[in-house]
Design a protein around this motif. Structure first.
Motif, PDB file in Angstrom:
ATOM      1  N   ALA A 172       0.826  -1.217   0.000  1.00 27.32           N
ATOM      2  CA  ALA A 172       0.000   0.000   0.000  1.00 27.32           C
ATOM      3  C   ALA A 172       0.854   1.259   0.000  1.00 27.32           C
ATOM      4  O   ALA A 172       0.915   2.019   0.963  1.00 27.32           O
ATOM      5  CB  ALA A 172      -0.969  -0.002   1.179  1.00 27.32           C
ATOM      6  N   VAL A 173       1.533   1.480  -1.135  1.00 30.53           N
ATOM      7  CA  VAL A 173       2.449   2.612  -1.291  1.00 30.53           C
ATOM      8  C   VAL A 173       1.872   3.603  -2.296  1.00 30.53           C
ATOM      9  O   VAL A 173       1.412   3.208  -3.365  1.00 30.53           O
ATOM     10  CB  VAL A 173       3.828   2.125  -1.777  1.00 30.53           C
ATOM     11  N   THR A 174       1.915   4.887  -1.957  1.00 29.01           N
ATOM     12  CA  THR A 174       1.547   5.961  -2.879  1.00 29.01           C
ATOM     13  C   THR A 174       2.712   6.922  -2.966  1.00 29.01           C
ATOM     14  O   THR A 174       3.175   7.447  -1.946  1.00 29.01           O
ATOM     15  CB  THR A 174       0.295   6.709  -2.388  1.00 29.01           C
ATOM     16  N   LEU A 175       3.184   7.149  -4.189  1.00 30.73           N
ATOM     17  CA  LEU A 175       4.259   8.093  -4.465  1.00 30.73           C
ATOM     18  C   LEU A 175       3.728   9.052  -5.519  1.00 30.73           C
ATOM     19  O   LEU A 175       3.661   8.717  -6.698  1.00 30.73           O
ATOM     20  CB  LEU A 175       5.499   7.343  -4.970  1.00 30.73           C
ATOM     21  N   SER A 176       3.288  10.241  -5.094  1.00 34.57           N
ATOM     22  CA  SER A 176       2.585  11.151  -6.009  1.00 34.57           C
ATOM     23  C   SER A 176       3.003  12.602  -5.832  1.00 34.57           C
ATOM     24  O   SER A 176       3.297  13.047  -4.717  1.00 34.57           O
ATOM     25  CB  SER A 176       1.077  11.070  -5.775  1.00 34.57           C
ATOM     26  N   ASP A 177       2.986  13.325  -6.962  1.00 39.70           N
ATOM     27  CA  ASP A 177       3.145  14.780  -6.985  1.00 39.70           C
ATOM     28  C   ASP A 177       4.437  15.263  -6.334  1.00 39.70           C
ATOM     29  O   ASP A 177       4.466  16.306  -5.686  1.00 39.70           O
ATOM     30  CB  ASP A 177       1.930  15.460  -6.349  1.00 39.70           C
ATOM     31  N   ASN A 178       5.511  14.498  -6.511  1.00 34.69           N
ATOM     32  CA  ASN A 178       6.832  14.872  -6.020  1.00 34.69           C
ATOM     33  C   ASN A 178       7.673  15.401  -7.170  1.00 34.69           C
ATOM     34  O   ASN A 178       7.402  15.113  -8.334  1.00 34.69           O
ATOM     35  CB  ASN A 178       7.527  13.659  -5.401  1.00 34.69           C
ATOM     36  N   VAL A 179       8.727  16.148  -6.836  1.00 36.45           N
ATOM     37  CA  VAL A 179       9.691  16.622  -7.820  1.00 36.45           C
ATOM     38  C   VAL A 179      11.035  15.984  -7.493  1.00 36.45           C
ATOM     39  O   VAL A 179      11.546  16.141  -6.375  1.00 36.45           O
ATOM     40  CB  VAL A 179       9.809  18.157  -7.802  1.00 36.45           C
TER      41      VAL A 179
ATOM     42  N   SER B 298       7.712  -4.746  -3.501  1.00 33.43           N
ATOM     43  CA  SER B 298       6.624  -3.806  -3.243  1.00 33.43           C
ATOM     44  C   SER B 298       5.321  -4.357  -3.806  1.00 33.43           C
ATOM     45  O   SER B 298       5.319  -5.115  -4.775  1.00 33.43           O
ATOM     46  CB  SER B 298       6.938  -2.443  -3.855  1.00 33.43           C
ATOM     47  N   ALA B 299       4.218  -3.970  -3.189  1.00 36.65           N
ATOM     48  CA  ALA B 299       2.902  -4.433  -3.615  1.00 36.65           C
ATOM     49  C   ALA B 299       1.884  -3.311  -3.464  1.00 36.65           C
ATOM     50  O   ALA B 299       2.006  -2.461  -2.581  1.00 36.65           O
ATOM     51  CB  ALA B 299       2.467  -5.640  -2.785  1.00 36.65           C
ATOM     52  N   ASN B 300       0.885  -3.333  -4.354  1.00 31.50           N
ATOM     53  CA  ASN B 300      -0.196  -2.346  -4.298  1.00 31.50           C
ATOM     54  C   ASN B 300       0.376  -0.927  -4.253  1.00 31.50           C
ATOM     55  O   ASN B 300       0.135  -0.165  -3.323  1.00 31.50           O
ATOM     56  CB  ASN B 300      -1.114  -2.615  -3.107  1.00 31.50           C
ATOM     57  N   THR B 301       1.128  -0.606  -5.294  1.00 35.36           N
ATOM     58  CA  THR B 301       1.871   0.647  -5.357  1.00 35.36           C
ATOM     59  C   THR B 301       1.375   1.509  -6.509  1.00 35.36           C
ATOM     60  O   THR B 301       1.177   1.016  -7.614  1.00 35.36           O
ATOM     61  CB  THR B 301       3.382   0.355  -5.543  1.00 35.36           C
ATOM     62  N   VAL B 302       1.198   2.809  -6.243  1.00 38.42           N
ATOM     63  CA  VAL B 302       0.822   3.778  -7.266  1.00 38.42           C
ATOM     64  C   VAL B 302       1.904   4.856  -7.324  1.00 38.42           C
ATOM     65  O   VAL B 302       2.236   5.466  -6.307  1.00 38.42           O
ATOM     66  CB  VAL B 302      -0.544   4.431  -6.967  1.00 38.42           C
ATOM     67  N   ILE B 303       2.458   5.061  -8.524  1.00 35.49           N
ATOM     68  CA  ILE B 303       3.442   6.107  -8.770  1.00 35.49           C
ATOM     69  C   ILE B 303       2.835   7.012  -9.825  1.00 35.49           C
ATOM     70  O   ILE B 303       2.726   6.625 -10.987  1.00 35.49           O
ATOM     71  CB  ILE B 303       4.780   5.509  -9.243  1.00 35.49           C
ATOM     72  N   SER B 304       2.409   8.220  -9.431  1.00 34.16           N
ATOM     73  CA  SER B 304       1.688   9.077 -10.377  1.00 34.16           C
ATOM     74  C   SER B 304       1.972  10.552 -10.131  1.00 34.16           C
ATOM     75  O   SER B 304       2.201  10.980  -9.004  1.00 34.16           O
ATOM     76  CB  SER B 304       0.183   8.827 -10.284  1.00 34.16           C
ATOM     77  N   GLY B 305       1.966  11.320 -11.235  1.00 38.30           N
ATOM     78  CA  GLY B 305       2.051  12.768 -11.153  1.00 38.30           C
ATOM     79  C   GLY B 305       3.383  13.322 -10.680  1.00 38.30           C
ATOM     80  O   GLY B 305       3.462  14.476 -10.284  1.00 38.30           O
ATOM     81  N   ASN B 306       4.429  12.519 -10.711  1.00 37.44           N
ATOM     82  CA  ASN B 306       5.750  12.976 -10.281  1.00 37.44           C
ATOM     83  C   ASN B 306       6.504  13.588 -11.456  1.00 37.44           C
ATOM     84  O   ASN B 306       6.263  13.247 -12.607  1.00 37.44           O
ATOM     85  CB  ASN B 306       6.561  11.805  -9.724  1.00 37.44           C
TER      86      ASN B 306
ATOM     87  N   ILE C  41       1.308  -2.880  -9.531  1.00 35.69           N
ATOM     88  CA  ILE C  41       2.008  -1.607  -9.599  1.00 35.69           C
ATOM     89  C   ILE C  41       1.367  -0.745 -10.687  1.00 35.69           C
ATOM     90  O   ILE C  41       1.188  -1.214 -11.807  1.00 35.69           O
ATOM     91  CB  ILE C  41       3.514  -1.792  -9.921  1.00 35.69           C
ATOM     92  N   VAL C  42       1.042   0.495 -10.383  1.00 36.80           N
ATOM     93  CA  VAL C  42       0.508   1.434 -11.375  1.00 36.80           C
ATOM     94  C   VAL C  42       1.495   2.583 -11.493  1.00 36.80           C
ATOM     95  O   VAL C  42       1.823   3.229 -10.481  1.00 36.80           O
ATOM     96  CB  VAL C  42      -0.879   1.972 -10.951  1.00 36.80           C
TER      97      VAL C  42
END
Length: 137
Positions: free
Chosen positions: A84-91, A102-110, A132-133
């Motif tokens: 259950a990882v969310t990695l979003s809107d980072n620079v 890793s499992a159930n991970t979303v990487i978006s908007g970075n 992974i998304v």
């Protein structure tokens, strides 16, 4: 636990280190500059599952030539995946992201502007990757 609005300048090792038994950690709106290792380092050294990691709205600025590795952020599990990882809107300016177990991970908007010195990708997956998304980076 929440880490919000902090500055991590020139950390000799890592700005934030995640070991084992960590659940529902939010890292939001921070600035990381030139850690010697990873800015956020999730490399547990023993059993004890981790879940619920949210990394959102942070700025990572690193010179790859002055660091130990190509990644600003590592996300990983020891005997089971980080779940259950969310990695979003980072620079990310300088380095990328490594996921190891890793499992159930979303990487978006970075936003990534990375110079990888090794042969690895800017977003790198290893060992175990389940659901992974990666979208809109």
């Amino acid at each position: 636990m929440i880490v919000i609005g902090s500055t991590f300048p020139a950390c000799a090792r890592s700005g934030i280190s995640i070991q084992r038994g960590v659940h529902d950690l939010v890292i939001m709106g921070n600035q990381f500059t030139q850690a010697g290792d990873q800015d956020i380092d999730s490399e547990p050294t023993a059993q004890g599952g981790n879940s619920g990691l949210t990394i959102v709205g942070n700025i990572f600025r690193d010179n790859v030539a002055l660091t130990e590795a190509d990644w600003a952020v590592t996300i990983g599990g020891y005997d089971q995946p980080m779940n259950a990882v969310t990695l979003s809107d980072n620079v990310f300016e300088g380095r990328g992201v490594n996921l190891y177990r890793s499992a159930n991970t979303v990487i978006s908007g970075n936003t990534f502007n990375a110079t990888m010195e090794s042969g690895y990708g800017v977003i790198n997956f290893g060992n175990q990757a389940e659901i992974i998304v990666v979208n809109g980076n």
